[in-house]
Design an enzyme around this catalytic site. Structure first.
Site, mmCIF file in Angstrom:
data_model
loop_
_atom_site.group_PDB
_atom_site.id
_atom_site.type_symbol
_atom_site.label_atom_id
_atom_site.label_comp_id
_atom_site.label_asym_id
_atom_site.label_seq_id
_atom_site.Cartn_x
_atom_site.Cartn_y
_atom_site.Cartn_z
ATOM 1 N N ASP A 7 5.902 3.510 2.425
ATOM 2 C CA ASP A 7 5.988 4.977 2.448
ATOM 3 C C ASP A 7 7.204 5.454 1.666
ATOM 4 O OD1 ASP A 7 3.863 4.853 4.155
ATOM 5 O OD2 ASP A 7 5.072 5.108 5.965
HETATM 6 N N1 URA Z 1 4.071 0.937 8.059
HETATM 7 C C1 URA Z 1 4.486 2.212 7.920
HETATM 8 O O1 URA Z 1 4.294 3.060 8.807
HETATM 9 N N2 URA Z 1 5.128 2.541 6.788
HETATM 10 C C2 URA Z 1 5.395 1.663 5.788
HETATM 11 O O2 URA Z 1 6.013 2.014 4.771
HETATM 12 C C3 URA Z 1 4.951 0.339 5.964
HETATM 13 C C4 URA Z 1 4.287 -0.009 7.106
#
Ligand code: URA
Length: 236
Positions: free
Chosen positions: A102
């Site tokens: 993310d």
């Molecule tokens: N899970 C999440 O919620 N965000 C990420 O960036 C990776 C795994």
């Protein structure tokens, strides 16, 4: 391999153009300008032309330490991407991130132009583990670890595969999470149904390969062949 042949092959130039680049001092070997077109390169020598790394391999595999605020994409109209972090170092390669983090998350992102390899490490059946350091807005509890081990059901009804949650010994709000699947916002959603918010998420390893701690946020480097192999390990 001779330096002029390497530069010609890697930069897709004719041998005479490669020699001209070398004689004009635009090529470095291990950081030093080299004007000897017939220099015999050794394994592991780092060659750059105009400051850009040259690689003769069919594909490249790059470890990036993604900073917060950068998106896991090849191109984006608005935000800086993980490929932008390379500052055009591989202009002829179609690089993409093999697996996403993310925008707010940090840590290990693999960039490559090898679609089959990326598919292999991401394929759910391969179960290549991804390891994260997570900081919550509430203390980690044994019930959370049990729920992860049993398989959390997300708010939309999707049942997640069992995952490991290992509480941090020094920080009650922190834990290590190991996932073998990659569902959108998976960790935040898993903690969300358990009543916890995620304040920090940092990917520390893919398969058996840990993020190189000497890479500052935003820095990157090529993987060695042995490291590439370690990426694929760790599944059962
Ligand atoms: N899970 C999440 O919620 N965000 C990420 O960036 C990776 C795994």
């Amino acid at each position: 391999m001779r330096l002029d042949k390497f530069v010609a092959d890697a930069a897709q130039l004719t041998r005479s153009v490669a020699r001209a680049l070398i004689s004009r001092g635009r090529v470095t070997v291990n950081g030093q300008v080299c004007k000897k077109a017939d220099l015999a390169l050794q394994t592991g020598d780092a060659v750059c032309a105009d400051g850009k790394s040259l690689v003769c391999e069919e594909y490249v595999y790059i470890m990036v330490n993604k900073p917060a605020g950068v998106v896991s994409a090849s191109a984006d109209g608005r935000d800086k991407t993980v490929v932008d972090l390379l500052n055009g170092a591989f202009p002829r390669r179609q690089l993409f991130p093999a697996g996403r983090l993310d925008k707010a998350s940090t840590g290990f992102v693999l960039l490559t132009d090898d679609g089959a390899f990326a598919h292999d490490i991401l394929a759910p059946k391969r179960h290549v583990p991804k390891t994260y350091h997570v900081v919550l807005d509430t203390p980690v509890t044994p019930a959370m670890a049990e729920a992860f081990a049993a398989g959390v059901t997300l708010a939309d009804g999707q049942r997640m595969q069992p995952a490991r949650l290992i509480p941090d010994e020094t920080d009650p709000f922190a834990a290590t999470v190991v996932l073998r699947q990659g569902v959108y916002h998976q960790i935040k959603r898993m903690f969300g149904v358990l009543g916890a918010g995620v304040n920090g998420l940092h990917r520390t390893a893919i398969g058996g390969l840990s993020l190189d701690e000497s890479l500052a946020p935003g820095a990157w480097r090529l993987l060695t062949p042995a490291e590439k192999t370690r990426l694929q390990t760790g599944g059962e």
